[in-house]
Design a protein around this motif. Structure first.
Motif, mmCIF file in Angstrom:
data_model
loop_
_atom_site.group_PDB
_atom_site.id
_atom_site.type_symbol
_atom_site.label_atom_id
_atom_site.label_comp_id
_atom_site.label_asym_id
_atom_site.label_seq_id
_atom_site.Cartn_x
_atom_site.Cartn_y
_atom_site.Cartn_z
ATOM 1 N N ALA A 1 -0.301 5.266 -1.689
ATOM 2 C CA ALA A 1 -0.034 3.858 -1.988
ATOM 3 C C ALA A 1 -0.742 3.467 -3.279
ATOM 4 O O ALA A 1 -1.789 4.029 -3.627
ATOM 5 C CB ALA A 1 -0.517 2.975 -0.835
ATOM 6 N N ASP A 2 -0.169 2.517 -3.995
ATOM 7 C CA ASP A 2 -0.823 2.013 -5.196
ATOM 8 C C ASP A 2 -1.272 0.578 -4.984
ATOM 9 O O ASP A 2 -1.043 -0.026 -3.916
ATOM 10 C CB ASP A 2 0.071 2.157 -6.432
ATOM 11 C CG ASP A 2 1.369 1.357 -6.340
ATOM 12 O OD1 ASP A 2 1.411 0.364 -5.588
ATOM 13 O OD2 ASP A 2 2.343 1.732 -7.029
ATOM 14 N N HIS B 1 -0.124 -1.999 -6.350
ATOM 15 C CA HIS B 1 0.976 -2.930 -6.617
ATOM 16 C C HIS B 1 1.858 -3.159 -5.391
ATOM 17 O O HIS B 1 2.926 -3.764 -5.495
ATOM 18 C CB HIS B 1 1.823 -2.412 -7.780
ATOM 19 C CG HIS B 1 1.034 -2.192 -9.025
ATOM 20 N ND1 HIS B 1 0.717 -3.195 -9.911
ATOM 21 C CD2 HIS B 1 0.456 -1.061 -9.527
ATOM 22 C CE1 HIS B 1 -0.005 -2.710 -10.904
ATOM 23 N NE2 HIS B 1 -0.177 -1.421 -10.705
ATOM 24 N N ASP C 1 3.281 -0.702 -3.478
ATOM 25 C CA ASP C 1 4.222 0.387 -3.201
ATOM 26 C C ASP C 1 3.530 1.487 -2.386
ATOM 27 O O ASP C 1 2.350 1.784 -2.595
ATOM 28 C CB ASP C 1 4.752 0.994 -4.504
ATOM 29 C CG ASP C 1 5.588 0.008 -5.309
ATOM 30 O OD1 ASP C 1 6.315 -0.778 -4.678
ATOM 31 O OD2 ASP C 1 5.508 0.028 -6.554
ATOM 32 N N CYS C 2 4.293 2.081 -1.495
ATOM 33 C CA CYS C 2 3.762 3.175 -0.667
ATOM 34 C C CYS C 2 4.890 4.152 -0.350
ATOM 35 O O CYS C 2 6.016 3.724 -0.044
ATOM 36 C CB CYS C 2 3.155 2.629 0.628
ATOM 37 S SG CYS C 2 2.344 3.885 1.656
ATOM 38 N N VAL C 3 4.600 5.449 -0.441
ATOM 39 C CA VAL C 3 5.595 6.478 -0.134
ATOM 40 C C VAL C 3 4.967 7.512 0.797
ATOM 41 O O VAL C 3 3.741 7.599 0.918
ATOM 42 C CB VAL C 3 6.097 7.196 -1.405
ATOM 43 C CG1 VAL C 3 6.787 6.216 -2.331
ATOM 44 C CG2 VAL C 3 4.959 7.929 -2.125
ATOM 45 N N LYS D 1 0.362 0.441 5.168
ATOM 46 C CA LYS D 1 0.531 -0.932 4.697
ATOM 47 C C LYS D 1 -0.200 -1.940 5.594
ATOM 48 O O LYS D 1 -0.662 -2.978 5.113
ATOM 49 C CB LYS D 1 2.014 -1.273 4.630
ATOM 50 C CG LYS D 1 2.744 -0.594 3.474
ATOM 51 C CD LYS D 1 4.188 -1.064 3.372
ATOM 52 C CE LYS D 1 4.857 -0.524 2.109
ATOM 53 N NZ LYS D 1 6.252 -1.005 1.957
ATOM 54 N N ARG E 1 1.029 2.443 -11.475
ATOM 55 C CA ARG E 1 1.957 2.515 -10.354
ATOM 56 C C ARG E 1 2.150 3.963 -9.913
ATOM 57 O O ARG E 1 1.845 4.900 -10.667
ATOM 58 C CB ARG E 1 3.313 1.908 -10.746
ATOM 59 C CG ARG E 1 3.288 0.393 -10.928
ATOM 60 C CD ARG E 1 4.688 -0.150 -11.137
ATOM 61 N NE ARG E 1 4.692 -1.604 -11.196
ATOM 62 C CZ ARG E 1 4.750 -2.399 -10.129
ATOM 63 N NH1 ARG E 1 4.832 -1.868 -8.916
ATOM 64 N NH2 ARG E 1 4.750 -3.718 -10.262
ATOM 65 N N ARG F 1 9.245 7.061 -6.827
ATOM 66 C CA ARG F 1 9.662 6.267 -5.670
ATOM 67 C C ARG F 1 10.079 7.202 -4.544
ATOM 68 O O ARG F 1 10.278 8.399 -4.745
ATOM 69 C CB ARG F 1 10.832 5.349 -6.054
ATOM 70 C CG ARG F 1 10.492 4.337 -7.149
ATOM 71 C CD ARG F 1 11.656 3.348 -7.356
ATOM 72 N NE ARG F 1 12.873 4.055 -7.754
ATOM 73 C CZ ARG F 1 13.183 4.355 -9.002
ATOM 74 N NH1 ARG F 1 12.361 4.039 -9.999
ATOM 75 N NH2 ARG F 1 14.312 4.978 -9.294
ATOM 76 N N GLN F 2 10.234 6.645 -3.347
ATOM 77 C CA GLN F 2 10.556 7.471 -2.180
ATOM 78 C C GLN F 2 11.824 8.284 -2.398
ATOM 79 O O GLN F 2 11.877 9.474 -2.095
ATOM 80 C CB GLN F 2 10.703 6.588 -0.932
ATOM 81 C CG GLN F 2 10.839 7.391 0.365
ATOM 82 C CD GLN F 2 9.559 8.136 0.716
ATOM 83 O OE1 GLN F 2 8.516 7.556 0.894
ATOM 84 N NE2 GLN F 2 9.651 9.460 0.810
#
Length: 661
Positions: free
Chosen positions: A217-218, A220, A222-224, A266, A322, A326-327
């Protein structure tokens, strides 16, 4: 990367070396820290700067927060990478780093606290809808209540340290009768390892797989998830073999598990690399175990199947960037397997070993093989730290090909100077159950007879090669033919050199060898067989030989009176007996209980004068961060206790004496 220009690595060993290499490749300055025991360690040699932080025990060096912060300030570092272990999941450390105006390359302190206690973490996950193993995670830690909860859950149960990981403070109780002793042991280990003796109790599943999800996760939002790793093959609840992706994983289950892991991250405002661990049952149901708020030892297999450098991701995210992908941009490529090379004796319950690495040689590295290590030939494996020597990682287009790569890489791995688990790992890699991916957390227990067979006697060719190496090494050492030194008047009789090899260990067999010089080579007679032998010994220990007309190659390593022979993918350890020593020298001590390694006495379970039976637990020793229960060697009576709880003891000292029944 403007926020980070210099990184201090608050760790040691292979993870420190790993971070240093990645940071340097990114153009960052690096700072190592080291204890007295690590003054000449590999990670110290690799870093741009190195700062001494205290004595060898971790509690006086690597675990002292103020010393780590002071080292960073003294070196001018603006960020600290905690590695794994030590302070990596310590919220107070993350707070201290931030308070010092430095960047902590890890999650926020609040996220560490949220997942730091297993019981509290499970409560959070229950609210987030993540499935949990049936169990008790409450605050009331009374022994009677815990026993009652175990009975409610149903035996067998697993007792786990609430504040820890790595298999420490984890015990199985198969019945109500076993529960009190298992609980006491788990609490002692938890207190010693984490300063917190709280535990939780869970249902012990019959044949679960240990599958974990790598999340990232970052800052900002976002999490993958970077897919899963199967870590089912374990000993003492610690991972031995890890692979990615998990064999036979249903794609739909992969997505559900990955999404659950992201939801978990999250829910606690996570940032950075983390691992959400699950138990996967035979019906594809899965249960949350815990979240490791750090990079994991087994992260290289994820890197191999995704083509990503997770340490670089950590550094970039910590600098405020970031996530790189992306996922939908992440995909699985091929199959990777990692094994952990440990200094331990699998035949003795995986007892950790200490000593000097007299010889260390790894397979050639490239696209298919990677080795992460923090040691070199001549380095010591001490009592102060984890006995892992290296991680061996292989990758190929599919699992079958990766398994073949693993077998070849293990066959090319050479470790001498102390017991290591390479033969055991080779047995795992060669086992039909492993090839068929018949995996669960009791794999080793189920196939123990295959993976830990009785020690085989050295065959005549092994004894012949060991003897040849011994003779040729004399020639190298003296610059003369070994037969030049043979004295006496032989009158047409052949010159014969007699050797005796002993298999090390209690009750090790003895093998006599007669070597006769033929003028061009030797004949070697042993165990009723005679072989014609010739060859030469290279400066790196390469032994090129001909046995009865068959050309063979081996590696011959001598350290003291010990010889280790690496031949045909096997490792053979022998000791050259002193010809002046008695043939029946005492090898072990019947009726004596001795310390198998240096450690600390933490519990004595008998009193002087007590009657005991063979195999009865007598004394508990703490060494290398783990408890080792030593048992009575025979039926009889305890005659004396030489040490008290809290005493430090050396390897081989007598702890308890017995009078035979």
């Amino acid at each position: 990367m403007s926020k980070i220009t210099s990184v201090l690595i608050a760790n040691r060993g292979e993870i420190a070396c790993r971070v240093i290499r990645t940071a340097r490749r990114m153009g960052l300055a690096t700072v190592a820290v080291y204890s007295d025991a690590d003054a000449n360690a590999l990670h110290v040699a690799l870093a741009d700067q190195a700062v001494h932080i205290g004595p060898a025990p971790a509690r006086e060096s690597y675990l002292v927060i103020d010393r780590i912060i002071a080292a960073a300030r003294a070196a001018g570092a603006d960020a600290i990478h905690p590695g794994y272990g030590f302070l990596s999941e310590n919220a107070a450390f993350a707070d201290a780093v931030a308070a010092a105006g430095l960047v902590f390359i890890g999650p926020p302190a609040g996220a560490i606290r949220a997942m730091g206690g297993k019981s509290e973490a499970k409560a959070l996950m229950e609210k987030a809808g993540v499935p949990l193993v049936p169990g008790y995670h409450g605050e009331d830690q009374g022994d009677e209540l815990l026993a009652a909860q175990a009975a409610r859950i149903g035996f067998p149960v697993l007792i786990k340290a609430s504040a820890g990981g790595g298999g420490k403070g984890m015990k199985v109780a198969a019945s109500a009768d076993e529960f009190p002793a298992a609980l006491a042991s788990a609490k002692r280990e938890a207190k010693a390892s984490f300063g917190d003796d709280r535990v939780l109790v869970e249902k012990y599943l019959a044949r679960p797989r240990h599958v974990e999800i790598q999340v990232f996760a970052d800052s900002h939002g976002d999490c993958v998830y970077l897919f899963e790793r199967d870590c089912s093959i374990q000993r003492r609840h610690q991972k031995v073999v890890e692979e990615a992706p998990a064999p036979g994983m249903d794609p739909a289950v992969r997505v559900r598990m990955g999404e659950a892991a992201v939801a978990a991250a999250k829910a606690i405002g996570y940032v950075g690399a983390g691992t959400v661990e699950f138990l996967l049952d035979t019906d594809n149901s899965f249960y949350f175990m815990e979240m490791n708020t750090r990079l994991q030892v087994e992260h290289p297999v994820t890197e191999k199947i995704t083509g990503q450098d997770l340490v670089e991701w950590q550094l970039r995210v910590a600098a405020g960037e970031r996530l790189p992908l992306r996922q939908e941009e992440l995909a699985i490529q091929g199959h990777a397997i990692e094994v952990r090379l440990y200094a331990e004796d699998p035949a003795k319950g995986f007892l950790p070993q200490t000593g000097t690495l007299a010889h260390l040689r790894f397979p050639e590295q490239g696209e298919h093989v990677r080795v992460d290590t923090g040691v070199r030939t001549g380095d010591a494996i001490s009592i102060f730290y984890d006995p892992m020597i290296a991680k061996l990682i292989v990758w190929d287009r599919d699992r079958d090909s990766a398994v073949q790569r693993l077998r070849g890489a293990l066959a090319a791995t050479e470790i001498a100077g102390l017991n290591a688990n390479v033969p055991f790992l080779s047995a795992v890699a060669a086992h039909p159950g492993f090839a068929a991916a018949d995996l669960d957390t009791r794999f080793i227990e189920r196939y123990e007879a295959d993976l830990l067979p009785a020690a085989a006697e050295p065959a005549a060719p092994v004894l012949a090669l060991a003897s040849l190496g011994q003779l040729l090494s004399r020639r190298v050492a003296t610059g003369t033919d070994p037969w030049d030194a043979v004295g006496g008047f032989l009158m047409n009789l052949p010159a014969v050199d007699r050797m005796e090899w002993v298999v090390p260990g209690e009750g090790g067999s003895r093998h006599k060898v007669d070597v006769t010089w033929t003028g061009t080579g030797f004949t070697i007679a042993t165990d009723g067989r005679t072989l014609t032998v010739s060859g030469r010994l290279g400066p790196d220990g390469t032994l090129s030989a001909t046995l009865d007309g068959v050309r063979v190659s081996a590696r011959w390593v001598q350290w003291g009176e010990h010889v280790t022979l690496f031949h045909a993918g096997g490792t053979h350890s022998l000791v050259l007996a002193d010809p002046h020593a008695g043939a029946h020298a005492d090898q072990g001590g019947h009726g004596r209980l001795t310390a198998p390694m240096p450690g600390k006495v933490i519990a004595i379970l008998v009193e002087e004068g007590a009657a005991v039976t063979k195999g009865q637990p007598v004394i508990v020793l703490e060494a290398m961060k783990m408890e080792h229960t030593l048992k009575a060697p025979a039926d009889g009576k305890v005659t004396h206790l030489r040490y008290a709880v809290g005493d430090q003891v050396g390897e081989g000292v007598e702890l308890v004496g017995f009078e035979a029944a």
